[in-house]
Scaffold this motif. Structure first.
Motif, PDB file in Angstrom:
ATOM      1  N   VAL A  97       0.844  -1.198   0.000  1.00  0.00           N
ATOM      2  CA  VAL A  97       0.000   0.000   0.000  1.00  0.00           C
ATOM      3  C   VAL A  97       0.878   1.245   0.000  1.00  0.00           C
ATOM      4  CG1 VAL A  97      -1.731   1.339   1.269  1.00  0.00           C
ATOM      5  CG2 VAL A  97      -1.934  -1.153   1.122  1.00  0.00           C
ATOM      6  N   HIS A  98       0.713   2.065  -1.019  1.00  0.00           N
ATOM      7  CA  HIS A  98       1.482   3.298  -1.192  1.00  0.00           C
ATOM      8  C   HIS A  98       0.726   4.499  -0.645  1.00  0.00           C
ATOM      9  CE1 HIS A  98       2.509   6.893  -3.725  1.00  0.00           C
ATOM     10  NE2 HIS A  98       3.737   6.524  -3.397  1.00  0.00           N
ATOM     11  N   HIS A  99      -0.570   4.592  -0.953  1.00  0.00           N
ATOM     12  CA  HIS A  99      -1.302   5.781  -0.541  1.00  0.00           C
ATOM     13  C   HIS A  99      -2.777   5.527  -0.310  1.00  0.00           C
ATOM     14  CE1 HIS A  99      -2.006   5.995  -4.959  1.00  0.00           C
ATOM     15  NE2 HIS A  99      -3.196   6.418  -4.581  1.00  0.00           N
ATOM     16  N   ILE A 100      -3.365   6.469   0.416  1.00  0.00           N
ATOM     17  CA  ILE A 100      -4.818   6.576   0.555  1.00  0.00           C
ATOM     18  C   ILE A 100      -5.172   7.913  -0.063  1.00  0.00           C
ATOM     19  CG2 ILE A 100      -6.756   6.731   2.154  1.00  0.00           C
ATOM     20  CD1 ILE A 100      -5.089   5.132   4.167  1.00  0.00           C
ATOM     21  N   ALA A 101      -6.157   7.929  -0.950  1.00  0.00           N
ATOM     22  CA  ALA A 101      -6.511   9.149  -1.679  1.00  0.00           C
ATOM     23  C   ALA A 101      -7.865   9.691  -1.249  1.00  0.00           C
ATOM     24  CB  ALA A 101      -6.531   8.873  -3.180  1.00  0.00           C
ATOM     25  N   PHE A 102      -7.952  11.024  -1.287  1.00  0.00           N
ATOM     26  CA  PHE A 102      -9.169  11.752  -0.951  1.00  0.00           C
ATOM     27  C   PHE A 102      -9.435  12.778  -2.042  1.00  0.00           C
ATOM     28  CE2 PHE A 102      -7.286  10.279   2.939  1.00  0.00           C
ATOM     29  CZ  PHE A 102      -8.351   9.890   3.726  1.00  0.00           C
ATOM     30  N   VAL A 103     -10.684  12.929  -2.433  1.00  0.00           N
ATOM     31  CA  VAL A 103     -11.076  13.985  -3.360  1.00  0.00           C
ATOM     32  C   VAL A 103     -11.280  15.245  -2.528  1.00  0.00           C
ATOM     33  CG1 VAL A 103     -12.798  14.773  -5.029  1.00  0.00           C
ATOM     34  CG2 VAL A 103     -12.137  12.357  -4.959  1.00  0.00           C
ATOM     35  N   VAL A 104     -10.597  16.317  -2.918  1.00  0.00           N
ATOM     36  CA  VAL A 104     -10.632  17.557  -2.149  1.00  0.00           C
ATOM     37  C   VAL A 104     -11.024  18.746  -3.026  1.00  0.00           C
ATOM     38  CG1 VAL A 104      -8.874  16.705  -0.545  1.00  0.00           C
ATOM     39  CG2 VAL A 104      -8.171  18.086  -2.516  1.00  0.00           C
ATOM     40  N   ASN A 105     -11.401  19.810  -2.361  1.00  0.00           N
ATOM     41  CA  ASN A 105     -11.613  21.109  -3.004  1.00  0.00           C
ATOM     42  C   ASN A 105     -10.621  22.078  -2.380  1.00  0.00           C
ATOM     43  OD1 ASN A 105     -13.916  20.461  -4.666  1.00  0.00           O
ATOM     44  ND2 ASN A 105     -15.083  20.325  -2.774  1.00  0.00           N
ATOM     45  N   GLY A 106     -10.029  22.944  -3.210  1.00  0.00           N
ATOM     46  CA  GLY A 106      -9.056  23.895  -2.694  1.00  0.00           C
ATOM     47  C   GLY A 106      -7.722  23.246  -2.395  1.00  0.00           C
ATOM     48  N   MET A 107      -7.211  22.499  -3.361  1.00  0.00           N
ATOM     49  CA  MET A 107      -5.987  21.725  -3.165  1.00  0.00           C
ATOM     50  C   MET A 107      -4.803  22.575  -2.719  1.00  0.00           C
ATOM     51  SD  MET A 107      -3.925  19.244  -5.814  1.00  0.00           S
ATOM     52  CE  MET A 107      -5.093  17.898  -5.817  1.00  0.00           C
ATOM     53  N   SER A 137       3.038  12.112   4.363  1.00  0.00           N
ATOM     54  CA  SER A 137       2.461  12.041   5.707  1.00  0.00           C
ATOM     55  C   SER A 137       2.895  10.744   6.396  1.00  0.00           C
ATOM     56  CB  SER A 137       0.938  12.110   5.609  1.00  0.00           C
ATOM     57  OG  SER A 137       0.463  11.153   4.678  1.00  0.00           O
ATOM     58  N   PHE A 138       3.928  10.109   5.848  1.00  0.00           N
ATOM     59  CA  PHE A 138       4.331   8.787   6.328  1.00  0.00           C
ATOM     60  C   PHE A 138       4.753   8.797   7.796  1.00  0.00           C
ATOM     61  CE2 PHE A 138       6.476   4.754   6.640  1.00  0.00           C
ATOM     62  CZ  PHE A 138       5.695   3.932   5.843  1.00  0.00           C
ATOM     63  N   ASP A 139       5.556   9.790   8.204  1.00  0.00           N
ATOM     64  CA  ASP A 139       6.005   9.834   9.602  1.00  0.00           C
ATOM     65  C   ASP A 139       4.830   9.910  10.569  1.00  0.00           C
ATOM     66  OD1 ASP A 139       8.661   9.661   8.891  1.00  0.00           O
ATOM     67  OD2 ASP A 139       9.076  11.798   9.193  1.00  0.00           O
ATOM     68  N   GLN A 140       3.844  10.747  10.238  1.00  0.00           N
ATOM     69  CA  GLN A 140       2.710  10.960  11.130  1.00  0.00           C
ATOM     70  C   GLN A 140       1.632   9.883  10.982  1.00  0.00           C
ATOM     71  OE1 GLN A 140       3.994  13.103   8.924  1.00  0.00           O
ATOM     72  NE2 GLN A 140       4.235  15.131   9.819  1.00  0.00           N
ATOM     73  N   LEU A 141       1.275   9.544   9.749  1.00  0.00           N
ATOM     74  CA  LEU A 141       0.118   8.671   9.498  1.00  0.00           C
ATOM     75  C   LEU A 141       0.487   7.272   9.007  1.00  0.00           C
ATOM     76  CD1 LEU A 141      -2.159  11.320   7.753  1.00  0.00           C
ATOM     77  CD2 LEU A 141      -2.125  10.668  10.174  1.00  0.00           C
ATOM     78  N   LYS A 142       1.780   7.031   8.775  1.00  0.00           N
ATOM     79  CA  LYS A 142       2.295   5.720   8.330  1.00  0.00           C
ATOM     80  C   LYS A 142       1.851   5.346   6.925  1.00  0.00           C
ATOM     81  CE  LYS A 142       3.879   5.901  12.383  1.00  0.00           C
ATOM     82  NZ  LYS A 142       4.954   6.890  12.471  1.00  0.00           N
ATOM     83  N   VAL A 143       1.379   6.343   6.175  1.00  0.00           N
ATOM     84  CA  VAL A 143       0.987   6.142   4.786  1.00  0.00           C
ATOM     85  C   VAL A 143       1.043   7.509   4.097  1.00  0.00           C
ATOM     86  CG1 VAL A 143      -1.511   6.479   5.138  1.00  0.00           C
ATOM     87  CG2 VAL A 143      -0.715   4.992   3.282  1.00  0.00           C
ATOM     88  N   ILE A 144       1.277   7.510   2.805  1.00  0.00           N
ATOM     89  CA  ILE A 144       1.243   8.733   2.007  1.00  0.00           C
ATOM     90  C   ILE A 144      -0.226   9.061   1.737  1.00  0.00           C
ATOM     91  CG2 ILE A 144       1.755   9.642  -0.306  1.00  0.00           C
ATOM     92  CD1 ILE A 144       4.310   7.833  -0.197  1.00  0.00           C
ATOM     93  N   LEU A 145      -0.573  10.352   1.754  1.00  0.00           N
ATOM     94  CA  LEU A 145      -1.913  10.769   1.358  1.00  0.00           C
ATOM     95  C   LEU A 145      -1.843  11.373  -0.032  1.00  0.00           C
ATOM     96  CD1 LEU A 145      -3.523  12.440   4.513  1.00  0.00           C
ATOM     97  CD2 LEU A 145      -3.623  10.068   3.754  1.00  0.00           C
TER      98      LEU A 145
END
Length: 151
Positions: A97-107, A137-145
């Protein structure tokens, strides 16, 4: 007091998985879930994708395959040999697992907010109908966002 998400959403849109052999892994996923094998397509070349890795333009590309799994998408990613967050992950961590993705507004504002939280921007690019940004965000969340912003 209500807490607010740094992203403006808590809905996971996608999980990205780095693989060495996308054709083989796609077939295995399809058989496991009893679905059709998705098409495998290359990301666009630089002139269209405008890929930047660690602030520099790069020729990096990857083969992608997408599985629509109800309310979430699984993305398989086989990176090419050029420098990218995908290649770096494969070399440092292997497949997974490389990342978890979110659809955002105001990138742009979200990137600034995340960078203020010591989550630096790693890679950006364009795709048909939008753009993406990978945040370290790996250090904080253990995964890239990954942030996805659609037009």
């Amino acid at each position: 007091m209500e807490k607010k998400s740094l992203l403006g959403t808590d809905v996971v849109a996608q999980i990205g998985i780095i693989v060495k052999d996308i054709e083989k892994t796609s077939k295995t996923f399809a058989e496991f879930f009893g679905v059709d094998v998705p098409s495998v397509d290359w990301t666009d070349e630089f002139d269209k994708a405008q890929t930047h890795y660690k602030g520099k333009p790069v020729k990096s590309r990857a083969k992608l395959a997408f599985f629509e799994m109800g309310n979430i998408q699984l993305e398989l990613i086989e990176p090419d040999e050029h420098p990218s967050t995908w290649r770096e992950f494969l070399e440092n961590h292997g497949e997974g697992v490389h990342h978890i993705a979110f659809v955002v507004n105001g990138m742009k504002q979200i990137i600034a907010n995340m960078e203020n939280q010591n989550m630096p921007l790693v890679q950006t690019g364009e795709y048909e109908g939008g753009r993406y940004a990978y945040m370290d965000s790996f250090d904080q969340l253990k995964v890239i966002l990954e942030l996805l912003e659609n037009d």
